[in-house]
Motif scaffolding. Structure first.
Motif, PDB file in Angstrom:
ATOM      1  N   ASN A 198       0.809  -1.220   0.000  1.00  0.00           N
ATOM      2  CA  ASN A 198       0.000   0.000   0.000  1.00  0.00           C
ATOM      3  C   ASN A 198       0.842   1.271   0.000  1.00  0.00           C
ATOM      4  O   ASN A 198       0.305   2.364  -0.012  1.00  0.00           O
ATOM      5  N   ASP A 199       2.151   1.130   0.022  1.00  0.00           N
ATOM      6  CA  ASP A 199       3.027   2.288  -0.120  1.00  0.00           C
ATOM      7  C   ASP A 199       4.387   1.838  -0.637  1.00  0.00           C
ATOM      8  O   ASP A 199       4.701   0.654  -0.629  1.00  0.00           O
ATOM      9  N   ILE A 200       5.172   2.774  -1.073  1.00  0.00           N
ATOM     10  CA  ILE A 200       6.442   2.469  -1.719  1.00  0.00           C
ATOM     11  C   ILE A 200       7.438   1.773  -0.790  1.00  0.00           C
ATOM     12  O   ILE A 200       8.340   1.068  -1.239  1.00  0.00           O
ATOM     13  N   HIS A 201       7.252   1.944   0.513  1.00  0.00           N
ATOM     14  CA  HIS A 201       8.171   1.333   1.478  1.00  0.00           C
ATOM     15  C   HIS A 201       7.679  -0.016   1.994  1.00  0.00           C
ATOM     16  O   HIS A 201       8.385  -0.684   2.747  1.00  0.00           O
ATOM     17  N   GLY A 202       6.468  -0.403   1.640  1.00  0.00           N
ATOM     18  CA  GLY A 202       5.936  -1.693   2.052  1.00  0.00           C
ATOM     19  C   GLY A 202       5.583  -1.773   3.521  1.00  0.00           C
ATOM     20  O   GLY A 202       5.513  -2.866   4.081  1.00  0.00           O
ATOM     21  N   THR A 203       5.309  -0.632   4.139  1.00  0.00           N
ATOM     22  CA  THR A 203       5.042  -0.636   5.583  1.00  0.00           C
ATOM     23  C   THR A 203       3.755  -1.369   5.951  1.00  0.00           C
ATOM     24  O   THR A 203       3.608  -1.815   7.078  1.00  0.00           O
ATOM     25  N   GLY A 204       2.828  -1.522   4.998  1.00  0.00           N
ATOM     26  CA  GLY A 204       1.584  -2.232   5.276  1.00  0.00           C
ATOM     27  C   GLY A 204       1.659  -3.711   4.977  1.00  0.00           C
ATOM     28  O   GLY A 204       0.664  -4.408   5.083  1.00  0.00           O
ATOM     29  N   LYS A 212      12.290   5.235  -9.563  1.00  0.00           N
ATOM     30  CA  LYS A 212      12.716   4.308 -10.609  1.00  0.00           C
ATOM     31  C   LYS A 212      12.157   2.905 -10.355  1.00  0.00           C
ATOM     32  O   LYS A 212      12.229   2.386  -9.243  1.00  0.00           O
ATOM     33  N   MET A 213      11.596   2.315 -11.409  1.00  0.00           N
ATOM     34  CA  MET A 213      11.089   0.938 -11.385  1.00  0.00           C
ATOM     35  C   MET A 213       9.947   0.724 -10.389  1.00  0.00           C
ATOM     36  O   MET A 213       9.857  -0.314  -9.749  1.00  0.00           O
ATOM     37  N   HIS A 214       9.061   1.697 -10.259  1.00  0.00           N
ATOM     38  CA  HIS A 214       7.865   1.563  -9.426  1.00  0.00           C
ATOM     39  C   HIS A 214       6.643   1.943 -10.242  1.00  0.00           C
ATOM     40  O   HIS A 214       6.708   2.815 -11.104  1.00  0.00           O
ATOM     41  N   ILE A 215       5.519   1.287  -9.937  1.00  0.00           N
ATOM     42  CA  ILE A 215       4.253   1.669 -10.544  1.00  0.00           C
ATOM     43  C   ILE A 215       3.203   1.871  -9.449  1.00  0.00           C
ATOM     44  O   ILE A 215       3.308   1.321  -8.354  1.00  0.00           O
ATOM     45  N   LYS A 216       2.208   2.683  -9.786  1.00  0.00           N
ATOM     46  CA  LYS A 216       1.049   2.896  -8.932  1.00  0.00           C
ATOM     47  C   LYS A 216      -0.096   2.139  -9.581  1.00  0.00           C
ATOM     48  O   LYS A 216      -0.410   2.358 -10.749  1.00  0.00           O
ATOM     49  N   ILE A 217      -0.715   1.227  -8.847  1.00  0.00           N
ATOM     50  CA  ILE A 217      -1.841   0.424  -9.334  1.00  0.00           C
ATOM     51  C   ILE A 217      -3.122   1.017  -8.753  1.00  0.00           C
ATOM     52  O   ILE A 217      -3.232   1.198  -7.542  1.00  0.00           O
ATOM     53  N   VAL A 218      -4.091   1.320  -9.632  1.00  0.00           N
ATOM     54  CA  VAL A 218      -5.323   1.975  -9.211  1.00  0.00           C
ATOM     55  C   VAL A 218      -6.502   1.030  -9.396  1.00  0.00           C
ATOM     56  O   VAL A 218      -6.720   0.500 -10.486  1.00  0.00           O
ATOM     57  N   THR A 219      -7.259   0.823  -8.311  1.00  0.00           N
ATOM     58  CA  THR A 219      -8.523   0.085  -8.361  1.00  0.00           C
ATOM     59  C   THR A 219      -9.625   1.073  -8.007  1.00  0.00           C
ATOM     60  O   THR A 219      -9.349   2.234  -7.691  1.00  0.00           O
ATOM     61  N   THR A 244     -11.311   1.115  -5.386  1.00  0.00           N
ATOM     62  CA  THR A 244     -11.366   1.363  -3.943  1.00  0.00           C
ATOM     63  C   THR A 244     -10.065   1.841  -3.322  1.00  0.00           C
ATOM     64  O   THR A 244     -10.083   2.413  -2.237  1.00  0.00           O
ATOM     65  N   ALA A 245      -8.922   1.608  -3.982  1.00  0.00           N
ATOM     66  CA  ALA A 245      -7.645   1.987  -3.367  1.00  0.00           C
ATOM     67  C   ALA A 245      -6.539   2.038  -4.414  1.00  0.00           C
ATOM     68  O   ALA A 245      -6.701   1.548  -5.533  1.00  0.00           O
ATOM     69  N   ASP A 246      -5.430   2.635  -4.021  1.00  0.00           N
ATOM     70  CA  ASP A 246      -4.225   2.677  -4.844  1.00  0.00           C
ATOM     71  C   ASP A 246      -3.146   1.854  -4.154  1.00  0.00           C
ATOM     72  O   ASP A 246      -3.073   1.829  -2.915  1.00  0.00           O
ATOM     73  N   PHE A 247      -2.298   1.205  -4.958  1.00  0.00           N
ATOM     74  CA  PHE A 247      -1.251   0.344  -4.430  1.00  0.00           C
ATOM     75  C   PHE A 247       0.055   0.623  -5.149  1.00  0.00           C
ATOM     76  O   PHE A 247       0.070   1.273  -6.192  1.00  0.00           O
ATOM     77  N   ASP A 248       1.137   0.086  -4.620  1.00  0.00           N
ATOM     78  CA  ASP A 248       2.459   0.223  -5.222  1.00  0.00           C
ATOM     79  C   ASP A 248       3.026  -1.147  -5.538  1.00  0.00           C
ATOM     80  O   ASP A 248       2.746  -2.126  -4.849  1.00  0.00           O
ATOM     81  N   ALA A 249       3.854  -1.174  -6.586  1.00  0.00           N
ATOM     82  CA  ALA A 249       4.557  -2.409  -6.947  1.00  0.00           C
ATOM     83  C   ALA A 249       5.870  -2.022  -7.613  1.00  0.00           C
ATOM     84  O   ALA A 249       6.014  -0.935  -8.158  1.00  0.00           O
ATOM     85  N   MET A 250       6.802  -2.940  -7.557  1.00  0.00           N
ATOM     86  CA  MET A 250       8.104  -2.737  -8.198  1.00  0.00           C
ATOM     87  C   MET A 250       8.034  -3.221  -9.640  1.00  0.00           C
ATOM     88  O   MET A 250       7.292  -4.143  -9.954  1.00  0.00           O
ATOM     89  N   GLY A 251       8.832  -2.618 -10.512  1.00  0.00           N
ATOM     90  CA  GLY A 251       8.938  -3.058 -11.894  1.00  0.00           C
ATOM     91  C   GLY A 251       8.635  -1.948 -12.877  1.00  0.00           C
ATOM     92  O   GLY A 251       8.098  -0.903 -12.520  1.00  0.00           O
ATOM     93  N   SER A 252       8.975  -2.205 -14.123  1.00  0.00           N
ATOM     94  CA  SER A 252       8.750  -1.209 -15.171  1.00  0.00           C
ATOM     95  C   SER A 252       7.370  -1.393 -15.788  1.00  0.00           C
ATOM     96  O   SER A 252       6.766  -2.466 -15.691  1.00  0.00           O
ATOM     97  N   ILE A 253       6.891  -0.358 -16.472  1.00  0.00           N
ATOM     98  CA  ILE A 253       5.625  -0.428 -17.206  1.00  0.00           C
ATOM     99  C   ILE A 253       5.676  -1.579 -18.213  1.00  0.00           C
ATOM    100  O   ILE A 253       4.741  -2.367 -18.312  1.00  0.00           O
ATOM    101  N   LYS A 254       6.748  -1.662 -18.960  1.00  0.00           N
ATOM    102  CA  LYS A 254       6.879  -2.717 -19.980  1.00  0.00           C
ATOM    103  C   LYS A 254       6.785  -4.100 -19.351  1.00  0.00           C
ATOM    104  O   LYS A 254       6.098  -4.980 -19.866  1.00  0.00           O
TER     105      LYS A 254
END
Length: 124
Positions: free
Chosen positions: A8-14, A33-40, A42-52
């Motif tokens: 739920n955040d870039i640092h993974g605290t959740g 660098k190498m992070h994406i924001k995932i939108v649903t 009900t909420a937004d999330f973070d994940a590692m990796g490139s768009i491609k």
């Protein structure tokens, strides 16, 4: 595979959170660098990796995600409408209220490709 494990955040605290792929409306690259924001809806999330990486991985798993702007990718099956005047996409689902912008210079191409992939999209 029908879930992604994200944070739920870039640092993974959740901690780790499973998110159904079918609930993803869109995702976009983040300044980190190498992070994406995932939108649903009900909420937004973070994940590692490139768009491609994410587009390739999801589409090779049987899903339909499409790059609509330099850093924005939509779940084609969740697109309900296209606002011609504002060049935005609207998403299916109860009270999503979420929109994202299509690149102006690629608008017609993206619009036509999305409609070809999902004939239920309404253009207003």
């Amino acid at each position: 595979m029908d879930h992604l494990v994200v944070t739920n955040d870039i640092h993974g605290t959740g901690g780790l959170i499973p998110v159904k792929i079918d609930e993803i409306l869109y995702f976009k690259s983040k300044p980190e660098k190498m992070h994406i924001k995932i939108v649903t809806s009900t909420a937004d999330f973070d994940a590692m990796g490139s768009i491609k990486y994410w587009i390739d991985m999801l589409n090779n798993s049987g899903y339909h995600f499409k790059l609509i702007d330099r850093g924005t990718v939509v779940n084609v099956n969740k697109v309900a409408g296209i606002n011609e005047e504002e060049k935005t996409l609207m998403f299916a689902g109860r009270n999503t209220g979420k929109e994202c912008t299509i690149a102006y210079h690629r608008y017609r191409q993206v619009r036509d490709e999305l409609i070809g992939m999902n004939g239920r999209i309404c253009v207003i």
